[in-house]
Design a protein around this motif. Structure first.
Motif, PDB file in Angstrom:
ATOM      1  N   THR A  54      36.595  36.196  40.183  1.00  0.00           N
ATOM      2  CA  THR A  54      36.977  36.273  41.342  1.00  0.00           C
ATOM      3  C   THR A  54      38.568  35.931  40.780  1.00  0.00           C
ATOM      4  OG1 THR A  54      36.750  34.497  42.756  1.00  0.00           O
ATOM      5  CG2 THR A  54      38.546  35.362  43.464  1.00  0.00           C
ATOM      6  N   ARG A  55      39.285  35.853  39.899  1.00  0.00           N
ATOM      7  CA  ARG A  55      40.751  36.345  39.457  1.00  0.00           C
ATOM      8  C   ARG A  55      40.744  37.333  38.245  1.00  0.00           C
ATOM      9  NH1 ARG A  55      39.507  31.091  36.626  1.00  0.00           N
ATOM     10  NH2 ARG A  55      39.310  31.612  33.884  1.00  0.00           N
ATOM     11  N   THR A  56      39.105  37.869  37.750  1.00  0.00           N
ATOM     12  CA  THR A  56      39.195  38.564  36.828  1.00  0.00           C
ATOM     13  C   THR A  56      39.072  40.327  38.071  1.00  0.00           C
ATOM     14  OG1 THR A  56      38.820  37.476  35.329  1.00  0.00           O
ATOM     15  CG2 THR A  56      38.083  39.903  34.557  1.00  0.00           C
ATOM     16  N   GLU A  57      38.195  39.849  38.435  1.00  0.00           N
ATOM     17  CA  GLU A  57      38.102  41.152  39.472  1.00  0.00           C
ATOM     18  C   GLU A  57      39.371  41.324  40.289  1.00  0.00           C
ATOM     19  OE1 GLU A  57      34.342  42.581  42.467  1.00  0.00           O
ATOM     20  OE2 GLU A  57      35.083  40.029  42.891  1.00  0.00           O
ATOM     21  N   THR A  58      39.641  40.337  40.851  1.00  0.00           N
ATOM     22  CA  THR A  58      41.076  40.686  41.634  1.00  0.00           C
ATOM     23  C   THR A  58      42.193  41.798  40.978  1.00  0.00           C
ATOM     24  OG1 THR A  58      41.307  38.931  42.812  1.00  0.00           O
ATOM     25  CG2 THR A  58      43.224  39.593  42.769  1.00  0.00           C
ATOM     26  N   ALA A  59      42.266  41.428  39.212  1.00  0.00           N
ATOM     27  CA  ALA A  59      43.191  41.447  38.408  1.00  0.00           C
ATOM     28  C   ALA A  59      42.482  43.592  38.454  1.00  0.00           C
ATOM     29  CB  ALA A  59      43.259  40.695  37.268  1.00  0.00           C
ATOM     30  N   LEU A  60      41.553  43.148  38.118  1.00  0.00           N
ATOM     31  CA  LEU A  60      40.855  44.595  37.936  1.00  0.00           C
ATOM     32  C   LEU A  60      40.951  45.775  39.263  1.00  0.00           C
ATOM     33  CD1 LEU A  60      37.518  43.866  36.160  1.00  0.00           C
ATOM     34  CD2 LEU A  60      39.606  45.158  35.210  1.00  0.00           C
ATOM     35  N   LEU A  61      41.348  44.960  40.343  1.00  0.00           N
ATOM     36  CA  LEU A  61      40.955  45.846  41.499  1.00  0.00           C
ATOM     37  C   LEU A  61      42.385  45.920  41.969  1.00  0.00           C
ATOM     38  CD1 LEU A  61      39.056  43.717  43.728  1.00  0.00           C
ATOM     39  CD2 LEU A  61      38.597  46.470  42.727  1.00  0.00           C
ATOM     40  N   ALA A  62      43.657  45.289  41.516  1.00  0.00           N
ATOM     41  CA  ALA A  62      44.518  45.482  41.315  1.00  0.00           C
ATOM     42  C   ALA A  62      45.426  46.434  40.513  1.00  0.00           C
ATOM     43  CB  ALA A  62      45.362  44.392  41.296  1.00  0.00           C
ATOM     44  N   GLN A  63      44.654  46.345  39.545  1.00  0.00           N
ATOM     45  CA  GLN A  63      44.538  47.836  37.901  1.00  0.00           C
ATOM     46  C   GLN A  63      44.532  48.723  38.894  1.00  0.00           C
ATOM     47  OE1 GLN A  63      44.158  45.915  34.427  1.00  0.00           O
ATOM     48  NE2 GLN A  63      44.125  48.071  33.163  1.00  0.00           N
ATOM     49  N   HIS A  64      43.320  48.961  39.250  1.00  0.00           N
ATOM     50  CA  HIS A  64      42.523  50.550  39.395  1.00  0.00           C
ATOM     51  C   HIS A  64      42.879  51.083  40.779  1.00  0.00           C
ATOM     52  CE1 HIS A  64      41.796  50.621  35.192  1.00  0.00           C
ATOM     53  NE2 HIS A  64      40.953  49.336  35.471  1.00  0.00           N
TER      54      HIS A  64
END
Length: 324
Positions: A54-64
């Motif tokens: 969850t936190r990894t996907e959230t960070a990727l979505l926020a970044q991209h």
């Protein structure tokens, strides 16, 4: 034959439990985890320190998200499959300038609560909740018929399905979303140089026991809804990596010989015998791209964290779309 009163969902649940518990390897489909209690437990899992997806996907979505929005274009209806609490959704809705949001989830009560919370956050956005099992056929709301569409399928939920079933589901998404559509999908990656098996297994067997409670809630639900007599203390949670099949497996393991009735079915289990409750398949990046092409999508971009634990993919409907 036992046939409980009540909605069709309860009757389907009873049939699945009855048929699953007479198999040599007992099994109950993972979609039945998600009553209101199960949905809340899963949301708690996503906040655990061990649960990196969850936190990894959230960070990727926020970044991209900006790149995704620039590629996809504004004014689309966003259809989220298995929306849960919709916590990641605002990361896309804002840069996309979405024209509508369609959260699809099997848990009606939980869906209503999360849709209301999102409506407060986006007061001008048309929101059309759909209570449905997205692995089965369902209809999109009439209110988005004229809008271009983008599917959103986060959380690596696709991993609950065997590879051919996953491809069939993705083909169904392509058919439902139609020509000109896009799909943003999160997929958990297989163990590799930056991701150990221990890291993966801990994500499904946390120290606080929340995932165990989530798994065992399935037995509580059987007792609550199907007049069953399962002794919950007779079972324990188990999660292990099956390298041969490329998946995490979750089981409910009988701690001792036990007998119970569920959905009108008499069941006996020996100590050590299991009920298989969930698979979570993991993929490499090349496997994910092949799966996209096999299911009617064109892989356009993917992004991973530095340890390559998780990937967010952007796919375009293969209706004459540009080839990368």
């Amino acid at each position: 034959m036992y046939e409980p009163a009540g909605p069709a969902e309860t009757r389907d649940f009873a049939r699945a439990v009855r048929s699953g518990l007479v198999q040599p390897q007992k099994v109950i489909p993972a979609r039945y985890f998600y009553d209101e209690a199960g949905s809340r437990l899963f949301e708690a899992i996503t906040e655990l320190p061990e649960y990196y997806p969850t936190r990894t996907e959230t960070a990727l979505l926020a970044q991209h998200a900006g790149t995704i929005a620039a590629t996809v274009g504004p004014g689309r209806a966003v259809i989220e499959y298995g929306s849960g609490s919709s916590t990641k959704t605002p990361l896309l809705l804002t840069p996309l300038h979405a024209a509508a949001y369609v959260p699809v989830d099997i848990s009606g009560d939980f869906l209503a609560q999360s849709a209301a919370a999102l409506a407060a956050h986006f007061p001008g956005l048309p929101i059309h909740p759909v209570v449905a099992d997205f692995t089965q056929n369902f209809r999109l709301p009439a209110g988005i018929a004229a809008l271009p569409r983008m599917g959103f399928f986060p959380g690596s939920t696709l991993g609950n399905l065997a590879p051919m079933a996953a491809i069939d589901l993705l083909r169904g998404f392509a058919a439902l979303l139609g020509p000109g559509s896009w799909l943003v999908i999160g997929l958990d990656l297989a163990p590799g140089p930056g991701k150990s098996v221990a890291t993966l297994e801990a994500a499904y067997d946390d120290a606080a026991g929340v995932t165990a409670a989530f798994n065992l809630n399935l037995l509580h639900r059987i007792n609550r809804e199907l007049a069953a007599t399962v002794c919950i203390d007779d079972f324990a949670h188990r999660a292990t990596w099956n390298a041969t099949l490329g998946r995490i497996e979750m089981h409910l393991v009988a701690r001792r010989d036990t007998q119970f009735t569920a959905a009108g079915q008499q069941v006996s289990m020996k100590a050590g015998e299991t009920i298989h409750t969930e698979n979570s398949y993991k993929w490499t990046l090349p496997e994910s791209r092949l799966m996209a092409r096999a299911s009617g999508w064109v892989p356009v971009a993917d992004w991973t964290d530095p340890e390559q634990r998780f990937a967010v993919h952007l796919w375009q409907h293969n209706d004459g779309a540009m080839q990368p």
